[in-house]
Design a protein around this motif. Structure first.
Motif, PDB file in Angstrom:
ATOM      1  N   LEU A  25       0.955  -1.197  -0.003  1.00 15.70           N
ATOM      2  CA  LEU A  25       0.038  -0.068  -0.063  1.00 15.70           C
ATOM      3  C   LEU A  25       0.944   1.195  -0.146  1.00 15.70           C
ATOM      4  O   LEU A  25       1.418   1.630   1.155  1.00 15.70           O
ATOM      5  N   PRO A  26       1.319   1.803  -1.010  1.00 19.84           N
ATOM      6  CA  PRO A  26       1.935   3.180  -1.190  1.00 19.84           C
ATOM      7  C   PRO A  26       1.202   4.045  -0.626  1.00 19.84           C
ATOM      8  O   PRO A  26       0.119   4.318  -0.187  1.00 19.84           O
ATOM      9  N   ASP A  27       2.139   5.314  -0.279  1.00 19.15           N
ATOM     10  CA  ASP A  27       1.517   6.329   0.536  1.00 19.15           C
ATOM     11  C   ASP A  27       0.573   7.516  -0.247  1.00 19.15           C
ATOM     12  O   ASP A  27      -0.144   7.854   0.198  1.00 19.15           O
ATOM     13  N   SER A  28       0.274   7.009  -1.738  1.00 21.58           N
ATOM     14  CA  SER A  28      -0.462   7.752  -2.483  1.00 21.58           C
ATOM     15  C   SER A  28      -2.028   7.537  -2.100  1.00 21.58           C
ATOM     16  O   SER A  28      -2.964   8.289  -2.064  1.00 21.58           O
ATOM     17  N   TYR A  29      -2.231   6.284  -1.665  1.00 19.62           N
ATOM     18  CA  TYR A  29      -3.301   5.671  -1.408  1.00 19.62           C
ATOM     19  C   TYR A  29      -4.066   6.604  -0.098  1.00 19.62           C
ATOM     20  O   TYR A  29      -5.183   7.039  -0.095  1.00 19.62           O
ATOM     21  N   LEU A  30      -3.013   6.464   0.847  1.00 17.10           N
ATOM     22  CA  LEU A  30      -3.434   7.107   2.021  1.00 17.10           C
ATOM     23  C   LEU A  30      -3.439   8.784   1.916  1.00 17.10           C
ATOM     24  O   LEU A  30      -4.475   9.333   2.443  1.00 17.10           O
ATOM     25  N   GLN A  31      -2.623   9.520   1.024  1.00 19.53           N
ATOM     26  CA  GLN A  31      -2.938  10.888   0.725  1.00 19.53           C
ATOM     27  C   GLN A  31      -4.275  11.038   0.263  1.00 19.53           C
ATOM     28  O   GLN A  31      -4.858  11.962   0.496  1.00 19.53           O
ATOM     29  N   LYS A  32      -4.681  10.315  -0.710  1.00 21.04           N
ATOM     30  CA  LYS A  32      -6.088  10.532  -1.321  1.00 21.04           C
ATOM     31  C   LYS A  32      -7.241  10.471  -0.161  1.00 21.04           C
ATOM     32  O   LYS A  32      -8.061  11.165  -0.374  1.00 21.04           O
ATOM     33  N   LEU A  33      -7.110   9.636   0.567  1.00 19.68           N
ATOM     34  CA  LEU A  33      -8.083   9.527   1.592  1.00 19.68           C
ATOM     35  C   LEU A  33      -8.168  10.850   2.659  1.00 19.68           C
ATOM     36  O   LEU A  33      -8.884  11.029   3.204  1.00 19.68           O
ATOM     37  N   ARG A  34      -6.519  11.051   2.851  1.00 17.03           N
ATOM     38  CA  ARG A  34      -6.468  12.410   3.838  1.00 17.03           C
ATOM     39  C   ARG A  34      -7.172  13.624   2.978  1.00 17.03           C
ATOM     40  O   ARG A  34      -7.849  14.338   3.801  1.00 17.03           O
ATOM     41  N   GLN A  35      -7.222  13.829   1.751  1.00 14.51           N
ATOM     42  CA  GLN A  35      -7.816  14.884   1.178  1.00 14.51           C
ATOM     43  C   GLN A  35      -9.119  14.762   0.875  1.00 14.51           C
ATOM     44  O   GLN A  35      -9.717  15.751   1.512  1.00 14.51           O
ATOM     45  N   ALA A  36      -9.760  13.771   1.030  1.00 13.26           N
ATOM     46  CA  ALA A  36     -11.094  13.528   0.791  1.00 13.26           C
ATOM     47  C   ALA A  36     -11.929  13.776   2.376  1.00 13.26           C
ATOM     48  O   ALA A  36     -12.740  14.587   2.395  1.00 13.26           O
ATOM     49  N   LEU A  37     -11.104  13.396   3.382  1.00 15.35           N
ATOM     50  CA  LEU A  37     -11.399  13.694   4.607  1.00 15.35           C
ATOM     51  C   LEU A  37     -11.623  15.203   5.064  1.00 15.35           C
ATOM     52  O   LEU A  37     -12.389  15.733   5.592  1.00 15.35           O
ATOM     53  N   ARG A  38     -10.372  15.889   4.622  1.00 13.50           N
ATOM     54  CA  ARG A  38     -10.335  17.152   4.832  1.00 13.50           C
ATOM     55  C   ARG A  38     -11.419  18.173   4.018  1.00 13.50           C
ATOM     56  O   ARG A  38     -11.665  19.107   4.696  1.00 13.50           O
ATOM     57  N   SER A  39     -11.582  17.713   3.000  1.00 14.76           N
ATOM     58  CA  SER A  39     -12.801  18.489   2.136  1.00 14.76           C
ATOM     59  C   SER A  39     -14.159  17.837   2.352  1.00 14.76           C
ATOM     60  O   SER A  39     -15.062  18.429   2.051  1.00 14.76           O
ATOM     61  N   ARG A  40     -14.331  16.912   3.494  1.00 18.01           N
ATOM     62  CA  ARG A  40     -15.614  16.285   3.788  1.00 18.01           C
ATOM     63  C   ARG A  40     -16.288  15.767   2.646  1.00 18.01           C
ATOM     64  O   ARG A  40     -17.565  15.925   2.897  1.00 18.01           O
ATOM     65  N   ASP A  41     -15.661  15.327   1.813  1.00 22.77           N
ATOM     66  CA  ASP A  41     -16.191  14.498   0.809  1.00 22.77           C
ATOM     67  C   ASP A  41     -16.638  13.078   0.901  1.00 22.77           C
ATOM     68  O   ASP A  41     -15.522  12.086   0.803  1.00 22.77           O
ATOM     69  N   LYS A  42     -17.725  12.942   1.301  1.00 29.06           N
ATOM     70  CA  LYS A  42     -18.204  11.449   1.627  1.00 29.06           C
ATOM     71  C   LYS A  42     -17.862  10.566   0.489  1.00 29.06           C
ATOM     72  O   LYS A  42     -17.462   9.454   0.606  1.00 29.06           O
ATOM     73  N   ALA A  43     -18.337  11.000  -0.602  1.00 27.46           N
ATOM     74  CA  ALA A  43     -18.070   9.898  -1.925  1.00 27.46           C
ATOM     75  C   ALA A  43     -16.918   9.834  -2.225  1.00 27.46           C
ATOM     76  O   ALA A  43     -16.423   8.730  -2.327  1.00 27.46           O
ATOM     77  N   GLY A  44     -16.049  10.956  -2.072  1.00 30.49           N
ATOM     78  CA  GLY A  44     -14.623  10.643  -2.258  1.00 30.49           C
ATOM     79  C   GLY A  44     -13.883   9.825  -1.232  1.00 30.49           C
ATOM     80  O   GLY A  44     -12.928   9.115  -1.678  1.00 30.49           O
ATOM     81  N   VAL A  45     -14.460   9.898  -0.096  1.00 34.01           N
ATOM     82  CA  VAL A  45     -13.913   8.862   1.036  1.00 34.01           C
ATOM     83  C   VAL A  45     -14.201   7.609   0.650  1.00 34.01           C
ATOM     84  O   VAL A  45     -13.337   6.763   0.738  1.00 34.01           O
TER      85      VAL A  45
END
Length: 733
Positions: free
Chosen positions: A524-544
């Motif tokens: 699991l590369p860091d890019s996957y966790l970074q994508k999850l972080r960005q979705a959480l910061r923007s409160r994007d439920k679909a993105g999460v």
């Protein structure tokens, strides 16, 4: 009272009361001399410090102004386009030079007149005009202590050193239109690198009046010396300068000296420019303070001595009654008396009972600590160390591993567990504890030590106890860990090794390193966790949901083993908790390391991760700022934290989660003042109160109101009140 006294004489409590009375009398006898000596040292130290601070402030300000002179000389050396010309050859160049000098003269608070001369020319230039050098020396600027020929020689001197001429009066129509009837100190400096030009600075006496200001009652004289000569002085009494120079040559340390039959405190400091700064304060100031204080000490001793005798009688009676009551409480059947031996025996029994209770409480605390450690309920390593100290466990700078025990026996379980705890407690340079995991019928131990050899030796002893006490016994251990926040990872490693017990030889310890599965970073590369972080910061439920799905698809594609999946999921959860500092109490209903070990399918992991992300999004504060409460919160925070030296407007904006510009605009609109000015006023008002109500030193008050540099504090205080802190304290005490 007489009956009690007769009974006391027959009991040992009487001797304690007598001894106490003698000690009190001795204390009162010694107290007077001690208070006098202490008061003397305190006043003398404050006397020394106040003179040092006074002189240091003068030196710092004057040295800063001398540095300005050096900077101007250096800058003029670089301004070749407006210097080094003859007026007869380049008359227009004089205008450019005058403009250049004008910018220095108008902004300076140090010198009032600045002149320039090129040695090969016959003219001096000011910021507004030029003058023939001969006319200047002979009529335009007539010095009290320098003749015209000396002035001419100094103007054309190529000396590399700064030349300073003592304070003196000056006359002449040309110079008086610039400086009036002021006395001046003259500074001359040749301009490098060729030293064919000279700058002349006229510093008026008004500057030194403000620099060396002293109250008449201070009886203090200040001097500035250069090249073994007094340049400037402001004296409360006429002083023999030659004698003063001899005293300074003997020693530059702060000390008492005798001059003209009077005693003074001499303080000397040297600046970077080579100038010496000196102050003389009459010792009568110190002696007057001592005389005033000693009468207060005598009066206090008299006031204390009278009630002390009465107090001894009252305390003796109360002490006897308390001894009697304590005996009654400790042994109600025995005849009450005033014997302290009975109290000692009773207290000993209470201490032993309390020690047993504390031992049991310590075991409960250690159990709770180990459980919280494995569940990663601590925010950081510092909190782990703090909690370990509370349960008397030494784990700083230690490595550790987790041990899982699986056993089956009818009666020896508690006996074996107790033996293992005793082995750990008796082991040198090792600490740890063990708990029962009821849900999985396992025992969990965590061992800490700076030596792996010590841990391995203890593991062998625990394994031997298990084999001796249980019919069937399995021991698995994790890898060694250094980071104290990896407790849950260590548990999962031990649990993974335990799950492989059917594939391993149970006659030896099963180690995680023997059943490890490869590198989790490639799964699991860091890019996957970074994508999850960005979705959480923007409160994007679909993105999460998409990010969680991508993580699960990635891990499914890589086909990791179930234990590795657990380790990866544990890492993901703790990264998210650390990122947003979500409340662990809320996430416990979704996740902890023990329930994680029960996950069996990828869908379980997917559901847990989605629910955890939902909890984290709910726990994050809204980004919108409540403008109506913003200023109130800023004011409250400054009032609570003004003493912190690191409190700046940037730090305040970070605390309020807004930009510095937003803070400044909102605060000014509502309060009519900038937030930085409000903070400065708050600090100054607190400083005024401390100066009047306490005996704190100036530098202590400076730190207590948020200033690391007491000189900066002094300047700002004087700007705020018009007086130095010392002057303000003297006026209001």
């Amino acid at each position: 009272m007489k009956k009690i006294w007769r009974e006391l004489k027959s009991q040992n409590v009487f001797y304690y009361i007598a001894a106490f009375s003698i000690i009190v009398i001795l204390i009162i006898t010694v107290l007077g001399s001690y208070l006098y000596r202490f008061y003397y040292r305190t006043i003398y130290t404050d006397f020394l410090v106040s003179n040092e601070e006074h002189l240091r402030w003068e030196m710092n300000r004057h040295e800063n102004d001398i540095q300005i002179i050096n900077d101007i000389v250096y800058q003029m050396g670089l301004a070749a386009e407006v210097t080094k010309f003859k007026l007869s050859e380049k008359p227009l160049a004089a205008l450019q030079l005058e403009k250049h000098l004008f910018q220095y003269t108008t902004v300076s608070q140090f010198f009032r007149l600045l002149l320039y001369q090129y040695h090969e020319d016959d003219y001096l230039y000011s910021s507004t005009t030029s003058v023939d050098s001969d006319y200047f020396a002979e009529q335009g600027c007539v010095m009290e202590r320098m003749d015209a020929q000396t002035v001419k020689e100094e103007l054309s001197s190529e000396s590399k050193e700064l030349r300073v001429f003592p304070e003196q009066s000056v006359s002449g129509f040309w110079v008086q239109k610039y400086i009036g009837n002021s006395r001046i100190v003259l500074y001359m400096q040749a301009i490098p690198p060729k030293f064919q030009e000279t700058l002349v600075f006229f510093v008026p006496d008004t500057y030194y009046d403000s620099l060396m200001i002293n109250e008449a009652e201070d009886l203090r004289s200040d001097f500035i010396l250069y090249d073994n000569e007094v340049i400037v002085s402001r004296e409360s009494r006429e002083t023999d300068h030659a004698a003063l120079l001899e005293l300074i040559k003997e020693s530059g340390e702060q000390r008492q000296v005798k001059l003209d039959g009077e005693k003074y405190l001499l303080t000397v400091q040297q600046g970077d420019s080579g100038m010496l700064y000196c102050s003389l304060q009459d010792m009568d100031i110190f002696y007057d303070k001592i005389v005033t204080g000693q009468w207060g000490i005598i009066g206090m001793l008299i006031i204390c001595a009278i009630p002390t005798a009465l107090l001894l009688v009252v305390l003796s009676r109360k002490m006897a009654l308390k001894v009697r009551k304590m005996n009654q409480l400790l042994d109600s059947q025995e005849e009450t008396n005033y014997n302290l031996n009975s109290i000692e025996n009773g207290i000993q029994m209470l201490v032993e009972a309390n020690e047993q209770k504390e031992k049991e409480n310590l075991q409960l605390k250690k159990t709770r600590f180990i459980r919280n450690f494995i569940r990663n309920d601590f925010k950081n390593q510092e909190e782990v160390l703090q909690e370990s100290e509370k349960v008397s466990m030494e784990i700083k700078n230690s490595e550790y591993l987790t041990v899982l025990l699986g056993e089956r026996s009818d009666s020896n379980e508690n006996k074996a567990h107790t033996k293992m705890l005793e082995v750990i407690a008796q082991a040198a340079h090792l600490d740890g504890y063990g708990i029962h995991l009821v849900s999985s019928s396992q025992s969990l131990f965590v061992l800490f030590s700076e030596s792996r050899e010590r841990i391995e030796e203890t593991l062998g002893m625990l394994f031997s106890i298990g084999k001796d006490c249980y019919e069937e016994f399995v021991m698995s251990v994790s890898n060694y860990h250094k980071d104290l926040t990896e407790g849950s990872a260590a548990y999962l490693e031990a649990d993974t090794a335990f799950d492989n017990r059917f594939l391993q030889d149970n006659n030896k310890i099963i180690r995680f390193e023997d059943v490890a599965f490869g590198d989790t970073v490639n799964v699991l590369p860091d890019s996957y966790l970074q994508k999850l972080r960005q979705a959480l910061r923007s409160r994007d439920k679909a993105g999460v949901e998409r990010a969680v799905e991508d993580i699960c698809m990635r891990m499914t594609k890589k086909s990791p083993s179930l234990p590795m999946f657990r380790l990866l999921y544990n890492d993901i959860i703790h990264v998210l908790i650390s990122e947003w500092k979500a409340e662990s109490a809320g996430l416990e209903s979704i996740y902890n390391v023990f329930t994680l070990s029960q996950c069996l399918t990828i869908q379980d992991f997917n559901d847990f991760l989605c629910e955890a992300c939902s909890m984290i999004m709910k726990s994050r504060p809204e980004e919108n700022v409540d403008r109506s409460r913003l200023v109130e919160e800023a004011v409250h925070y400054m009032e609570e934290n003004f003493s912190r030296t690191e409190l700046t407007m940037s730090a305040l904006a970070d605390y309020l989660h807004i930009s510095s510009v937003t803070l400044a605009v909102e605060f000014k609109n509502k309060m009519g003042i900038r937030p930085s000015d409000y903070l400065a006023n708050l600090r100054m008002e607190q400083a005024r109160e401390l100066l009047v109500t306490t005996n704190m030193l100036i530098r202590e008050i400076s730190l207590s109101v948020g200033y690391e540099d007491d000189h900066v504090f002094t300047r700002r205080f004087k700007k705020y009140t018009g007086k130095t802190p010392g002057q303000y304290r003297e006026e209001h005490m």
